[in-house]
Design a protein around this motif. Structure first.
Motif, PDB file in Angstrom:
ATOM      1  N   LEU A 238     -16.225 -12.346  -1.046  1.00 35.00           N
ATOM      2  CA  LEU A 238     -15.846 -13.755  -0.970  1.00 35.00           C
ATOM      3  C   LEU A 238     -15.710 -14.218   0.473  1.00 35.00           C
ATOM      4  O   LEU A 238     -16.083 -15.338   0.811  1.00 35.00           O
ATOM      5  CB  LEU A 238     -14.549 -14.001  -1.751  1.00 35.00           C
TER       6      LEU A 238
ATOM      7  N   LEU B 207     -17.813 -17.126   2.274  1.00 34.05           N
ATOM      8  CA  LEU B 207     -17.118 -18.207   2.971  1.00 34.05           C
ATOM      9  C   LEU B 207     -17.647 -18.369   4.400  1.00 34.05           C
ATOM     10  O   LEU B 207     -17.860 -19.488   4.870  1.00 34.05           O
ATOM     11  CB  LEU B 207     -15.618 -17.918   2.963  1.00 34.05           C
TER      12      LEU B 207
ATOM     13  N   MET C 267     -21.040 -19.986   4.237  1.00 43.12           N
ATOM     14  CA  MET C 267     -20.916 -21.415   3.953  1.00 43.12           C
ATOM     15  C   MET C 267     -20.501 -22.174   5.196  1.00 43.12           C
ATOM     16  O   MET C 267     -21.008 -23.253   5.479  1.00 43.12           O
ATOM     17  CB  MET C 267     -19.887 -21.661   2.839  1.00 43.12           C
TER      18      MET C 267
ATOM     19  N   GLN D 184     -13.353 -25.811   2.456  1.00 43.83           N
ATOM     20  CA  GLN D 184     -14.050 -24.538   2.311  1.00 43.83           C
ATOM     21  C   GLN D 184     -13.773 -23.945   0.934  1.00 43.83           C
ATOM     22  O   GLN D 184     -14.688 -23.525   0.232  1.00 43.83           O
ATOM     23  CB  GLN D 184     -13.600 -23.548   3.392  1.00 43.83           C
TER      24      GLN D 184
ATOM     25  N   LEU E 210     -16.457 -23.594  -2.141  1.00 46.41           N
ATOM     26  CA  LEU E 210     -16.701 -22.278  -2.730  1.00 46.41           C
ATOM     27  C   LEU E 210     -16.533 -22.348  -4.242  1.00 46.41           C
ATOM     28  O   LEU E 210     -17.360 -21.813  -4.994  1.00 46.41           O
ATOM     29  CB  LEU E 210     -15.747 -21.235  -2.138  1.00 46.41           C
TER      30      LEU E 210
END
Length: 198
Positions: A13, A17, A20, A32, A36
């Motif tokens: 994850l 992140l 992204m 954020q 997600l």
């Protein structure tokens, strides 16, 4: 064991992140997490649509060999598994906050006209109003139209009648093809209405 899975999931994850942040360019931490969750919800939507499509095809055809679904029962289970995924989409999808700012409309409002003159004063009220003369106009006369319509007699059938055939109107008269006058009536031995000789 659970800690190992949790640690790996956390690293995955975090890398998502970071990707992204690099690709999308998210500005704050709140967006954020929201974006997600939006990506995860989008993935679940595609999984749900795939389950529904494959399940429906399997239920209709009886099997889907490329998906290793060999019976309608298995296809029903696939279709049924789409419901929890649909519920999961609702749980995972980011909620829209009502306090977020609403983006400005793209259409610009017209600018107010600038005037260099001062506004004119309102005219003074009139103390002596001029009476308006009443005009008496006669009501329009509508023309009357006479309509003559011929109403066919109820007792005269439009086609020739057959002797002994059933009829519905007692006392009605009719003619056979040969021109014999017939009456719709009952007899002493038959209580039903039939075409009989007059």
């Amino acid at each position: 064991m659970y800690q190992l899975i949790e640690g790996r999931l956390e690293r995955v994850l975090r890398s998502i992140l970071r990707a992204m942040r690099r690709d999308i360019g998210c500005a704050d931490a709140g967006s954020q997490g929201s974006s997600l969750m939006q990506i995860i919800a989008t993935i679940f939507v595609f999984v749900w649509m795939g389950l529904v499509v494959v399940g429906v095809i399997g239920v209709i055809r009886g099997r889907v060999l490329w998906a290793r679904i060999g019976s309608r029962r298995a296809a029903g289970w696939v279709l049924g598994s789409a419901l929890p995924v649909f519920i999961l989409i609702g749980v995972v999808a980011p909620k829209q906050d009502s306090t977020q700012s609403v983006p400005a409309p793209l259409v610009a409002a017209p600018a107010p006209a600038l005037s260099t003159t001062t506004a004119a004063a309102a005219p003074p009220p009139i103390n002596n109003p001029v009476p308006v003369p009443e005009v008496n106009t006669p009501a329009p006369v509508l023309p009357t139209v006479e309509v003559w319509a011929t109403v066919p007699a109820r007792s005269q059938p439009s086609t020739a009648v057959t002797p002994g055939a059933f009829c519905s109107d007692a006392g009605a008269t009719g003619y056979t093809k040969s021109g014999t006058l017939m009456v719709c009536e009952t007899s002493a031995t038959d209580s039903r209405l039939r075409w009989r000789h007059a």
